[in-house]
Scaffold this active site. Structure first.
Site, short mmCIF file in Angstrom:
data_model
loop_
_atom_site.label_atom_id
_atom_site.label_comp_id
_atom_site.label_asym_id
_atom_site.label_seq_id
_atom_site.Cartn_x
_atom_site.Cartn_y
_atom_site.Cartn_z
N ASN A 1 0.88 -1.17 0.00
CA ASN A 1 0.00 0.00 0.00
C ASN A 1 0.92 1.22 0.00
O ASN A 1 1.46 1.60 1.04
CB ASN A 1 -0.87 -0.06 1.26
CG ASN A 1 -1.85 1.10 1.36
OD1 ASN A 1 -1.83 2.01 0.53
ND2 ASN A 1 -2.67 1.07 2.38
N ARG B 1 -2.67 -1.96 -3.48
CA ARG B 1 -3.80 -1.05 -3.40
C ARG B 1 -3.61 0.00 -4.49
O ARG B 1 -2.59 0.68 -4.54
CB ARG B 1 -3.80 -0.36 -2.04
CG ARG B 1 -4.93 0.60 -1.92
CD ARG B 1 -4.87 1.29 -0.60
NE ARG B 1 -6.09 2.03 -0.39
CZ ARG B 1 -6.37 2.64 0.73
NH1 ARG B 1 -5.52 2.60 1.73
NH2 ARG B 1 -7.48 3.30 0.87
N HIS C 1 -12.18 4.43 -0.97
CA HIS C 1 -12.17 3.64 0.27
C HIS C 1 -12.95 2.32 0.10
O HIS C 1 -13.43 1.74 1.06
CB HIS C 1 -12.79 4.42 1.46
CG HIS C 1 -11.96 5.59 1.89
ND1 HIS C 1 -12.50 6.81 2.21
CD2 HIS C 1 -10.63 5.72 2.06
CE1 HIS C 1 -11.54 7.66 2.55
NE2 HIS C 1 -10.40 7.01 2.46
N ARG D 1 -7.94 17.85 3.64
CA ARG D 1 -8.71 18.08 2.40
C ARG D 1 -10.04 18.76 2.71
O ARG D 1 -10.66 18.47 3.73
CB ARG D 1 -8.97 16.75 1.69
CG ARG D 1 -7.73 16.16 1.05
CD ARG D 1 -8.01 14.79 0.46
NE ARG D 1 -7.27 13.76 1.18
CZ ARG D 1 -7.46 12.45 1.03
NH1 ARG D 1 -8.36 12.01 0.17
NH2 ARG D 1 -6.76 11.60 1.71
N ARG E 1 -6.80 13.64 17.43
CA ARG E 1 -6.41 13.54 18.85
C ARG E 1 -5.95 14.89 19.38
O ARG E 1 -6.32 15.31 20.47
CB ARG E 1 -5.25 12.54 19.03
CG ARG E 1 -5.67 11.12 18.95
CD ARG E 1 -4.49 10.23 18.73
NE ARG E 1 -3.90 10.47 17.41
CZ ARG E 1 -3.11 9.63 16.77
NH1 ARG E 1 -2.78 8.50 17.34
NH2 ARG E 1 -2.64 9.89 15.58
N ILE F 1 -10.24 7.44 13.30
CA ILE F 1 -11.12 8.25 14.15
C ILE F 1 -12.38 7.44 14.50
O ILE F 1 -12.81 7.41 15.65
CB ILE F 1 -11.51 9.56 13.42
CG1 ILE F 1 -10.26 10.39 13.10
CG2 ILE F 1 -12.50 10.37 14.25
CD1 ILE F 1 -10.51 11.59 12.19
N GLY F 2 -12.95 6.78 13.51
CA GLY F 2 -14.18 6.02 13.73
C GLY F 2 -14.02 4.90 14.75
O GLY F 2 -14.92 4.64 15.54
N GLU G 1 -8.01 -3.12 5.28
CA GLU G 1 -7.93 -3.07 3.82
C GLU G 1 -6.88 -4.05 3.30
O GLU G 1 -7.05 -4.66 2.24
CB GLU G 1 -7.59 -1.65 3.37
CG GLU G 1 -8.75 -0.69 3.59
CD GLU G 1 -8.31 0.73 3.91
OE1 GLU G 1 -7.55 0.92 4.88
OE2 GLU G 1 -8.73 1.65 3.20
P1 ADP Z 1 -5.31 6.74 7.14
O1 ADP Z 1 -6.47 7.38 6.47
O2 ADP Z 1 -4.04 7.50 6.97
O3 ADP Z 1 -5.19 5.26 6.94
P2 ADP Z 1 -6.15 6.10 9.83
O4 ADP Z 1 -7.38 5.35 9.49
O5 ADP Z 1 -5.03 5.36 10.46
O6 ADP Z 1 -5.62 6.98 8.64
O7 ADP Z 1 -6.59 7.30 10.78
C1 ADP Z 1 -5.63 8.24 11.16
C2 ADP Z 1 -6.30 9.31 11.98
O8 ADP Z 1 -7.02 8.71 13.07
C3 ADP Z 1 -5.28 10.24 12.64
O9 ADP Z 1 -5.05 11.34 11.84
C4 ADP Z 1 -5.97 10.66 13.91
O10 ADP Z 1 -6.58 11.91 13.68
C5 ADP Z 1 -7.07 9.65 14.13
N1 ADP Z 1 -6.96 8.93 15.40
C6 ADP Z 1 -6.21 7.86 15.70
N2 ADP Z 1 -6.39 7.50 17.00
C7 ADP Z 1 -7.29 8.37 17.50
C8 ADP Z 1 -7.91 8.54 18.78
N3 ADP Z 1 -7.63 7.74 19.81
N4 ADP Z 1 -8.79 9.55 18.93
C9 ADP Z 1 -9.08 10.36 17.91
N5 ADP Z 1 -8.54 10.26 16.68
C10 ADP Z 1 -7.66 9.28 16.49
#
Ligand code: ADP
Length: 417
Positions: free
Chosen positions: A26, A111, A199, A259, A303, A347-348, A397
């Protein structure tokens, strides 16, 4: 009679005891992530090791970890090392090959962000396919070139290795035309200016996983919120994508780390005509300086924003959650109903405050959050009597790419027998 030791087995028997190794790549502009999966052919691929080279073109750093997170290898290079993508990919492949244990590399899966209108399935890459994927670079200039480069580089090092491209757009091939069409003159639509959605590998993984966790809900109408540094949402009806928030490029829909998300096209004209910006400057603004970073002026990292006392950080978080709530209503309307919601990605999966802000504003849809379950990042975060259940499901993924690659490889092997 004692069994012969593997070292004494004739080559064909020795091969039989070896497991198949599938390398998943990836690659982005500043990092190349890899995962190595082992598979016995029919079984589910299992993760053996993973890692990445990050800081490419700055100060590269390589790390490899076992499936349980234990560090297996690590290397730093100085900022003036002058190592490029190809050198670092070679380092990564050499490490993988030296650490295959009882496996042999049989295929690599990549990917690839854009499969255009043509690829609705993973595809075995040959020169013709690669040329086709290169033609799609203008549709995803920040991602596609970096996705293609490792395919070419790996083909040089391993000319015979089957390589499979897995597309972020493919899962959305089931969208009805009305969901993919811009209200533009037909000639532009016909040449491919339409919504594709991204995605898709994450959504496909979640759709399958939800089928295991809650099969009845998965057979209904579900909105999945993929909230990472790139963020989008997808309406999935009976396991099939029917609408999503990302469109022609990966800058539409929700605000993301850097973005803009959805923007009135009139703003672009204003930037061109009144601010004298050129297209490169506008691209930089839309992709790198906007979103959570642009609104907060503090960070693109959720965060950091949640911990900040700066009111602009709170404003950025509010805007993010507001846009998710609006899209939730919009995607439910596109499906004509809603049976479940899933949160996934960085974040989710981990941010209870963001999920709370989204769900608290979605009571009208019948969502009733269980505060304690939400704080615990539990799999189901709604109360038992909630009209609509909300799930937190970690996405994977890479596993999806490994499965697709294994399936394509199996077809090649069967065809060769
Ligand atoms: P990518 O899209 O780069 O694969 P990820 O799915 O790993 O990213 O998500 C990265 C983002 O998740 C980080 O930028 C951060 O903002 C958020 N994140 C990770 N852990 C936490 C947390 N405990 N609380 C809030 N946001 C978080």
């Amino acid at each position: 009679m004692l069994a012969a030791s593997p070292a004494r087995l004739p080559p064909n028997r020795k091969e039989q005891v070896m497991r198949d190794g599938i390398l998943v790549i990836n690659a982005g502009s500043s990092s190349i992530k890899f995962s190595l999966y082992l598979s016995n052919g029919d079984g589910k691929p299992s993760l053996q090791s993973k890692g990445q080279v990050e800081g490419i073109n700055v100060a590269p750093h390589f790390i490899a970890q076992a499936a349980d997170g234990a560090v297996l290898a690590e290397q730093h290079w100085p900022a003036d090392s002058n190592l490029h993508h190809e050198d670092l990919l070679k380092h990564l492949i050499d490490w993988v090959e030296d650490n295959l244990d009882d496996a042999r590399l049989v295929a690599a899966g990549h990917r690839v962000v854009h499969g255009g209108a043509r690829y609705s399935q993973p595809v075995l890459v040959d020169e013709l396919v690669l040329n086709g994927l290169e033609k799609l670079i203008p549709l995803a200039p920040l991602h596609q070139p970096h996705n293609i480069a490792p395919i070419r580089a790996l083909a040089k090092v391993h000319p015979g290795l089957p390589q499979v491209a897995c597309f972020d757009t493919a899962f959305h091939a089931t969208n009805p035309k009305v969901a993919t069409t811009f209200a533009l003159p037909r000639e532009l639509t016909d040449e491919g200016v339409r919504r594709y959605g991204f995605h898709g590998l994450s959504y496909e993984f979640i759709a399958r996983r939800l089928g295991e966790i809650a099969p009845k809900i998965a057979a209904g109408k579900v909105v999945v919120c993929h909230l990472g540094s790139g963020a989008s949402m997808c309406a999935i009806d009976n396991g099939r994508s029917v609408a999503s928030t990302l469109g022609f490029t990966a800058v539409d829909g929700l605000p993301m780390g850097t973005r803009t998300g959805n923007l009135d096209p009139g703003v672009i004209l204003y930037l061109l005509d009144e601010k004298g910006m050129n297209s490169k400057q506008i691209e930089n603004l839309l992709y790198k300086q906007s979103g959570l970073l642009g609104v907060s002026g503090v960070s693109n990292d959720m965060r950091v924003l949640l911990e900040s006392s700066d009111p602009h950080a709170a404003e950025a978080v509010d805007l993010f959650c507001y846009r998710i709530r609006r899209e939730l209503g919009s995607l439910a309307a596109a499906m004509g109903g809603l049976d479940g919601v899933v949160f996934t990605a960085g974040i989710g999966e981990r941010s209870a405050p963001v999920r709370r802000m989204v769900c608290d504003g979605a009571g009208w849809l019948g969502i009733s959050l269980d505060g304690a379950a939400n704080l615990a990042n539990a799999q189901t975060i709604t109360q038992a009597d909630s009209g609509i259940p909300v799930f937190v499901i970690p996405t994977d993924e890479e596993m999806m790419i490994a499965k697709h690659t294994r399936n394509v490889f199996k077809q090649i092997r069967q065809a060769a027998q």
